[in-house]
Design an enzyme around this catalytic site. Structure first.
Site, PDB file in Angstrom:
ATOM      1  N   TYR A 184      48.892  25.242 -22.317  1.00 46.01           N
ATOM      2  CA  TYR A 184      48.485  24.282 -21.366  1.00 46.01           C
ATOM      3  C   TYR A 184      49.544  23.088 -21.230  1.00 46.01           C
ATOM      4  O   TYR A 184      50.549  22.928 -22.206  1.00 46.01           O
ATOM      5  CB  TYR A 184      47.327  23.382 -22.392  1.00 46.01           C
ATOM      6  CG  TYR A 184      45.908  24.403 -22.508  1.00 46.01           C
ATOM      7  CD1 TYR A 184      45.812  25.265 -21.566  1.00 46.01           C
ATOM      8  CD2 TYR A 184      45.220  23.874 -23.414  1.00 46.01           C
ATOM      9  CE1 TYR A 184      44.727  25.999 -21.863  1.00 46.01           C
ATOM     10  CE2 TYR A 184      43.859  24.700 -23.662  1.00 46.01           C
ATOM     11  CZ  TYR A 184      43.628  25.648 -22.918  1.00 46.01           C
ATOM     12  OH  TYR A 184      42.630  26.432 -23.034  1.00 46.01           O
ATOM     13  N   GLU A 198      27.376   8.235 -33.045  1.00 48.23           N
ATOM     14  CA  GLU A 198      26.676   8.549 -31.478  1.00 48.23           C
ATOM     15  C   GLU A 198      26.748   7.116 -30.774  1.00 48.23           C
ATOM     16  O   GLU A 198      26.465   7.344 -29.549  1.00 48.23           O
ATOM     17  CB  GLU A 198      25.114   9.111 -31.767  1.00 48.23           C
ATOM     18  CG  GLU A 198      25.318  10.414 -32.266  1.00 48.23           C
ATOM     19  CD  GLU A 198      23.844  11.075 -32.364  1.00 48.23           C
ATOM     20  OE1 GLU A 198      23.830  12.213 -32.013  1.00 48.23           O
ATOM     21  OE2 GLU A 198      23.031  10.279 -32.766  1.00 48.23           O
TER      22      GLU A 198
END
Length: 393
Positions: free
Chosen positions: A299, A373
């Site tokens: 990458y 979260e």
């Protein structure tokens, strides 16, 4: 003000769904290039939102286009959705149902957040100036990666700007890291085979010991970092695999080594194969061994466009307050978002998900990785505000 309050209410309504979707993905992970059920779930949700043109650019990826009723720019937002071959060690109720497969890098959160962004923005087709393009990418975790496939399939055709975020547990929840210039390393892989002459362990003088030779290679490769590269630069060369032998009393014929090289500058990246081979060849020649050397570019570095980065920093400050924004250097990890941002100007940010008080401290790719979260809500607000400021406000 009324419009902002309306947007905030829509976000609030979607927030709990994003958490539910994330937990579903976490419970049902799929490896790179195998995201069949994940992509089906996402496709069906996008259809239910309405106003979208939805396609599969590749077998397990998805692109949704929300084309506004007014002319303007084409803005793409990308999320990855593949899991890792890791056995989960968490014990919450939505832990992975699949042995040896786990969402240990936050891609379950990325896909859920982008679904949430798509649902919110689907309400604004009439007001939208230009197009929003939602890219759900497969196979970020397994080079050559899914991003190049999607680019080759045309998902960036006509796009003006591209955005992405990554949920990270080395960043505290409530913080967003933005790097100036290079945001992530280039990541390359190498393989070395040292070919010696095997024999009995009691008579090493009759052998060309590839284990001893390979050990010298492993040690001396680190001299590249300490003596060939400026101390002002950041380069990491890691040998991660050493395969040799099959019995305690036999010196083997061959040894195989593998590893990775991470760099932040193209000119240094280009020099690394020659630096490595010089050492490998010299040590093997000195001991009468042969070698095979393979170096593969992986990458590319993610390079944040300067103008877009400034826009991102302003958006973060105005949305959350200046204390949320952290201006940082590049991360040593790599990401194939670079395939998209090499095509058009883009920006990649890190969303904090670490929470010491809740014991959410394990790094990405750890068997006990999980996220606070609240990071999902922050990511949702961030991307929606990016979209709003680009194609509506």
């Amino acid at each position: 003000m009324e419009q902002k309050e309306s947007i905030d209410q829509i976000i609030e309504d979607v927030k709990s769904e994003v958490v539910t979707w994330r937990r579903y993905f976490h419970e049902n992970p799929e490896l790179s290039f195998e995201e069949t059920e994940t992509s089906k779930f996402i496709y069906d949700k996008l259809v239910s939102f309405g106003n979208m043109i939805i396609s599969h650019p590749t077998k397990t990826s998805i692109m949704a286009r929300l084309i506004g009723d007014n002319p303007g720019k084409v803005i793409a937002i990308r999320a990855d959705m593949d899991a890792l071959p890791i056995q989960e060690e968490n014990d919450f109720e939505y832990k992975s149902k699949k042995s040896g497969v786990m969402h240990a890098c936050g891609h379950d959160g990325h896909a859920s957040v982008l679904l949430g962004v798509a649902k919110v923005m689907s309400n604004f087709k009439k007001e939208l100036k230009g197009e929003l393009r939602f890219i759900f990418q497969h196979a970020e975790e397994l080079p050559p990666g899914g991003a190049h496939e999607m680019v080759e399939a045309g998902v960036m055709n006509g796009v003006d700007e591209v955005y992405a975020m990554h949920i990270m547990t080395h960043v505290p929840v409530g913080k967003i890291d933005v790097a100036e210039g290079v945001a992530s390393s280039g990541n390359d892989a190498f393989k070395i085979k040292v070919i010696g002459k095997g024999g009995h362990s009691s008579m090493p003088e009759d052998t060309i010991d590839p284990i001893l030779i390979s050990s010298e290679i492993v040690s001396n490769l680190q001299h590249i970092i300490s003596r060939k590269i400026s101390t002002n630069e950041k380069v990491v060369l890691s040998v991660t695999q050493f395969h040799a032998g099959y019995a305690y009393n036999i010196i083997p014929n061959e040894v195989e080594l593998e590893g990775s090289v991470r760099t932040f500058k193209d000119e240094i990246r280009e020099k690394m194969p020659a630096f490595m081979e010089q050492i490998i060849k010299g040590i093997c020649d000195a001991h009468g061994a042969k070698y095979k050397f393979e170096y593969n570019n992986g990458y590319d570095m993610i390079k944040n466009n300067d103008e877009i980065r400034k826009f991102v920093e302003e958006t973060i400050a105005e949305t959350f307050g200046k204390d949320t924004l952290r201006k940082t250097g590049p991360m040593m990890g790599s990401e194939d978002f670079s395939a998209f941002s090499n095509e058009v100007p883009g920006c990649f940010v890190l969303i904090g998900a670490k929470n010491d008080e809740k014991g959410i401290i394990y790094p990405n790719h750890n068997p006990r990785f999980t996220i606070d979260e609240e990071s999902l809500n922050i990511a949702l607000k961030y991307l929606i505000n990016i979209a709003m400021r680009k194609v509506i406000l």
